[in-house]
Design an enzyme around this catalytic site. Sequence first.
Site, PDB file in Angstrom:
ATOM      1  N   HIS A   1       0.800  -1.223   0.000  1.00  0.00           N
ATOM      2  CA  HIS A   1       0.000   0.000   0.000  1.00  0.00           C
ATOM      3  C   HIS A   1       0.836   1.277   0.000  1.00  0.00           C
ATOM      4  O   HIS A   1       0.283   2.372   0.090  1.00  0.00           O
ATOM      5  CB  HIS A   1      -0.975  -0.011   1.191  1.00  0.00           C
TER       6      HIS A   1
ATOM      7  N   HIS B   1      -1.819  -6.455  -5.896  1.00  0.00           N
ATOM      8  CA  HIS B   1      -2.224  -7.531  -4.992  1.00  0.00           C
ATOM      9  C   HIS B   1      -3.699  -7.874  -5.184  1.00  0.00           C
ATOM     10  O   HIS B   1      -4.489  -7.073  -5.656  1.00  0.00           O
ATOM     11  CB  HIS B   1      -1.947  -7.162  -3.526  1.00  0.00           C
TER      12      HIS B   1
ATOM     13  N   ARG C   1     -15.351   3.408   6.921  1.00  0.00           N
ATOM     14  CA  ARG C   1     -14.093   2.925   7.451  1.00  0.00           C
ATOM     15  C   ARG C   1     -13.674   3.741   8.665  1.00  0.00           C
ATOM     16  O   ARG C   1     -13.951   4.943   8.752  1.00  0.00           O
ATOM     17  CB  ARG C   1     -13.017   2.976   6.358  1.00  0.00           C
TER      18      ARG C   1
ATOM     19  N   LYS D   1      -7.895   3.775  10.027  1.00  0.00           N
ATOM     20  CA  LYS D   1      -7.446   3.032   8.853  1.00  0.00           C
ATOM     21  C   LYS D   1      -6.328   3.806   8.153  1.00  0.00           C
ATOM     22  O   LYS D   1      -6.381   5.028   8.033  1.00  0.00           O
ATOM     23  CB  LYS D   1      -8.605   2.802   7.878  1.00  0.00           C
TER      24      LYS D   1
ATOM     25  N   CYS E   1     -14.303  -4.703   2.473  1.00  0.00           N
ATOM     26  CA  CYS E   1     -13.259  -4.651   1.441  1.00  0.00           C
ATOM     27  C   CYS E   1     -11.941  -5.036   2.104  1.00  0.00           C
ATOM     28  O   CYS E   1     -11.528  -4.399   3.061  1.00  0.00           O
ATOM     29  CB  CYS E   1     -13.113  -3.253   0.864  1.00  0.00           C
ATOM     30  N   SER E   2     -11.290  -6.067   1.577  1.00  0.00           N
ATOM     31  CA  SER E   2     -10.031  -6.481   2.190  1.00  0.00           C
ATOM     32  C   SER E   2      -9.248  -7.345   1.209  1.00  0.00           C
ATOM     33  O   SER E   2      -9.458  -7.254  -0.001  1.00  0.00           O
ATOM     34  CB  SER E   2     -10.292  -7.215   3.515  1.00  0.00           C
TER      35      SER E   2
ATOM     36  N   GLU F   1      -3.854   2.231  -3.261  1.00  0.00           N
ATOM     37  CA  GLU F   1      -4.269   0.877  -3.611  1.00  0.00           C
ATOM     38  C   GLU F   1      -3.883   0.577  -5.055  1.00  0.00           C
ATOM     39  O   GLU F   1      -3.951   1.447  -5.924  1.00  0.00           O
ATOM     40  CB  GLU F   1      -5.799   0.716  -3.472  1.00  0.00           C
TER      41      GLU F   1
ATOM     42  N   GLU G   1      -5.030  -2.883  -6.936  1.00  0.00           N
ATOM     43  CA  GLU G   1      -5.677  -4.151  -6.602  1.00  0.00           C
ATOM     44  C   GLU G   1      -6.311  -4.817  -7.813  1.00  0.00           C
ATOM     45  O   GLU G   1      -6.827  -4.148  -8.714  1.00  0.00           O
ATOM     46  CB  GLU G   1      -6.772  -3.916  -5.553  1.00  0.00           C
TER      47      GLU G   1
END
Length: 300
Positions: free
Chosen positions: A107, A119, A138, A142, A154-155, A214, A216
Amino acid sequence: MAQSSITVSLSLRLFKKKVTSVFDHSRTPSSPFGSRPFSSLSLSQRSPNTPITLTASFSSQTAMGETTVATDAGMDAVQRRLMFEDECILVDENDRVVGHDSKYNCHLMEKIESENLLHRAFSVFLFNSKYELLLQQRSATKVTFPLVWTNTCCSHPLYRESELIEENALGVRNAAQRKLLDELGIPAEDVPVDQFTPLGRILYKAPSDGKWGEHELDYLLFIVRDVNFNPNPDEVADIKYVNRDQLKELLRKADAGEEGLKLSPWFRLVVDNFLFKWWDHVERGTLGEVIDMKTIHKLK
């Protein structure tokens, strides 16, 4: 790998018992710099009247990682632990596993840009029996996108056997069940893994601030269940169910900058490209008609 060491001198009077009791040789010595072990740990004494010398050697990778922790001293302790203990699954743009790295490194925008770290991730969209979508805000602690509103959960699947299973996206579904419990306190029996419908995959990149972001390859998982929940304040600031009109009002406020309301970039990408069309199929019970796990949608 390069080694570094730290030497500490200790007075003999502190060791009236056997010097070898300082640590148990049957176990891996733990580093005072974090959860990673020393490469070696030794005790020495030149003469009975000189201090005992304890020398700990550790890899340069560990030293660098823990130095980085020191530079992020303001980071919440829970988030710091997750950042360094969780190992994300690195993939290429075709979703082939190419390795793993810490959540921290995955990140950091500097590493994302310089090493093209990508990722695997997932985004859960949970609807109740009224076909309302559960959203979460969130938590303020965070590291990426604090206090933004987003979809239910979301993970990331982690680099572990149960979450690397490729067949029918079972590894990702196992991870989703785990995180729904971790973040929202939703019991596993309320969200059986066979009830998740993987609808598609998106690939996106989004900066959070100057340091974090991010990159992703995100699995979109839909599920219709009435659930019990007990949100974890370390992860979630608030939750609410919304119908379509209420979500559209949230979008309007976010676009207008009203009430400081912000939406996560991945959620906004799904909303703008897929969500309302798929919501029709949720209500009709025909989600199977829109499954497309072959395409990886590259969105901006």
